[in-house]
Write an enzyme that holds these catalytic residues in place. Structure first.
Site, short mmCIF file in Angstrom:
data_model
loop_
_atom_site.label_atom_id
_atom_site.label_comp_id
_atom_site.label_asym_id
_atom_site.label_seq_id
_atom_site.Cartn_x
_atom_site.Cartn_y
_atom_site.Cartn_z
N HIS A 100 2.62 -13.97 -2.77
CA HIS A 100 1.62 -12.89 -2.94
C HIS A 100 0.48 -13.44 -3.82
O HIS A 100 0.28 -13.01 -4.96
CB HIS A 100 2.29 -11.67 -3.57
CG HIS A 100 1.53 -10.39 -3.40
ND1 HIS A 100 0.32 -10.32 -2.74
CD2 HIS A 100 1.80 -9.11 -3.80
CE1 HIS A 100 -0.10 -9.06 -2.74
NE2 HIS A 100 0.77 -8.32 -3.37
N GLN B 247 -2.24 -11.10 -5.54
CA GLN B 247 -1.72 -10.37 -6.69
C GLN B 247 -1.66 -11.28 -7.92
O GLN B 247 -2.00 -10.88 -9.03
CB GLN B 247 -0.31 -9.84 -6.37
CG GLN B 247 0.31 -9.08 -7.52
CD GLN B 247 -0.39 -7.75 -7.78
OE1 GLN B 247 -0.55 -6.94 -6.89
NE2 GLN B 247 -0.80 -7.52 -9.02
N ASP C 277 9.14 -6.80 -10.99
CA ASP C 277 8.79 -6.30 -9.66
C ASP C 277 10.03 -5.57 -9.13
O ASP C 277 11.12 -5.70 -9.70
CB ASP C 277 8.40 -7.50 -8.76
CG ASP C 277 7.90 -7.08 -7.38
OD1 ASP C 277 7.56 -5.90 -7.19
OD2 ASP C 277 7.85 -7.96 -6.48
N ARG D 221 -1.02 -9.28 6.05
CA ARG D 221 0.22 -8.98 5.32
C ARG D 221 1.33 -8.92 6.35
O ARG D 221 1.29 -8.12 7.28
CB ARG D 221 0.10 -7.64 4.58
CG ARG D 221 1.44 -7.12 4.12
CD ARG D 221 1.33 -5.96 3.18
NE ARG D 221 0.87 -6.39 1.88
CZ ARG D 221 0.96 -5.65 0.76
NH1 ARG D 221 1.49 -4.45 0.82
NH2 ARG D 221 0.54 -6.10 -0.39
N CYS E 219 3.20 -5.48 -10.46
CA CYS E 219 2.23 -5.45 -9.36
C CYS E 219 2.10 -4.07 -8.74
O CYS E 219 1.10 -3.77 -8.10
CB CYS E 219 2.59 -6.50 -8.32
SG CYS E 219 4.17 -6.21 -7.50
N ARG F 114 -7.15 -6.46 -8.86
CA ARG F 114 -7.00 -6.88 -7.45
C ARG F 114 -8.37 -6.91 -6.79
O ARG F 114 -8.71 -7.83 -6.05
CB ARG F 114 -6.09 -5.91 -6.68
CG ARG F 114 -4.63 -5.91 -7.08
CD ARG F 114 -3.94 -7.22 -6.74
NE ARG F 114 -4.02 -7.55 -5.32
CZ ARG F 114 -3.18 -7.08 -4.38
NH1 ARG F 114 -2.19 -6.29 -4.72
NH2 ARG F 114 -3.30 -7.46 -3.11
#
Ligand code: CP
Ligand code: NVA
Length: 312
Positions: free
Chosen positions: A130, A133, A225, A103, A265, A293
């Site tokens: 991402h 996700q 988001d 990440r 998310c 996830r």
């Protein structure tokens, strides 16, 4: 499949469906206490240059459930944080580990790591993408809607990493996509082009607008988001002003289908991008999404790490 998962476009429609099918199976097995030690003896390194709750815990637990190990590697402690080149880090870590989840900020860093590693690299979030996700989101959508046929997915808010990965993943599966963002926060040109290409190729609609109501109209899935992503904290106040009118609330939900689901998310900023009321009334979807996830990433790990032998 490619050696790595760096962005949604690394996966074909068939590969996405294979991952989702395996994720469903692993979820079923986990819930029924059926062990699945596909990665016995394998070790995943997890490099974090940004904070994380879900990604860190779900990857670590996922590796244990698959019979392997996970190592948390903070960039503050690695020599990479003191300037050791990514190229050298890649070659060294390839000799100890069986895979790396990273990440970070810059997508290019993940690409360089993958280029110089002999082991699979998984993008656990960059400024651009991402993918893990979005695989969990697609898994959740299929769980709640039973199939992807004829669905419309609407993303409201910042044209960020989530918007990018979602549009690619959804359009590949033939899901209609609409994205509403304020003019100065739309998805970037490369993803507009990608979206238009996929829309044409798969004969499915791709709508970009600055009108949240138009985007939400008859949607089956509404997603948002945060307005300020990690690394953009200094812009928070400015963004709160710019995104006024882009909140998922009761009024906006009235434009979507009556049985629309809501995804986020997480972490969420209540009463900014989504009201507490909508978040709580759709918590069954949002927390299933968080759980997924674990299952979706375990499927990715099995697909990428199980049959690779880096010594061959
Ligand atoms: N959604 C997500 O990636 O959460 P974390 O930042 O907690 O990993
Ligand atoms: N867009 C958000 C997602 C967090 C999981 C960020 O990058 O901070």
């Amino acid at each position: 499949m490619n050696k790595d998962l760096l962005k949604m476009d690394d996966l074909t429609k068939e590969e996405i469906l294979d991952i989702l099918n395996l994720a469903d199976q692993l979820k079923y097995e986990h819930k029924h206490n059926i062990e699945h030690p596909h990665l016995k003896g394998k070790t995943l390194g997890m490099i974090f240059q940004k904070s994380s709750t879900r990604t860190r815990v779900s990857f670590e637990v996922g590796m244990y459930q698959l019979g392997g190990n996970a190592l948390f590697l903070s960039s503050r402690d690695l020599q990479i944080g003191r300037g050791e080149p990514v190229e050298d880090t890649a070659r060294v870590l390839s000799r100890y580990l069986d895979g790396i989840m990273i990440r970070t900020y810059d997508q290019a860093e993940v690409e360089v790591l993958a280029k110089h590693s002999s082991i699979p690299i998984i993008n656990g979030l960059t400024d651009d993408e991402h993918p893990c996700q979005v695989l969990a989101d697609l898994m959740t959508i299929r769980e709640f809607k039973t199939s992807f046929d004829g669905l419309k997915l609407c993303f409201i808010g910042d044209g960020n990493n989530m918007a990018n990965s979602l549009l690619v993943g959804a359009l590949k599966l033939g899901i209609k996509v609409s994205i509403a963002s304020p003019n100065e926060y739309t998805i970037n040109e490369a993803y507009v082009t990608k979206g238009n290409e996929l829309s044409e190729l798969n004969n499915v609609e791709f709508i970009l607008t600055n009108d949240p109501k138009e985007a939400a109209k008859d949607a089956d899935v509404i997603i948002t988001d945060v307005w300020a992503s990690m690394g953009q904290e200094a812009e928070t106040e400015k963004r709160i002003k710019a995104f006024k009118g882009y909140q998922i609330n009761k009024d906006l939900m009235s434009y979507a289908k009556d049985d629309a689901i809501v995804l986020h998310c997480l972490p969420a900023h209540r009463d900014e991008e989504i009201t507490s009321e909508i978040l709580e009334s759709h918590s069954s979807e949002i927390f299933e999404e968080a759980e997924n996830r674990l299952h979706a990433q375990k499927a990715v790990l099995v697909k990428l790490l199980k049959n690779t032998n880096k010594f061959n």
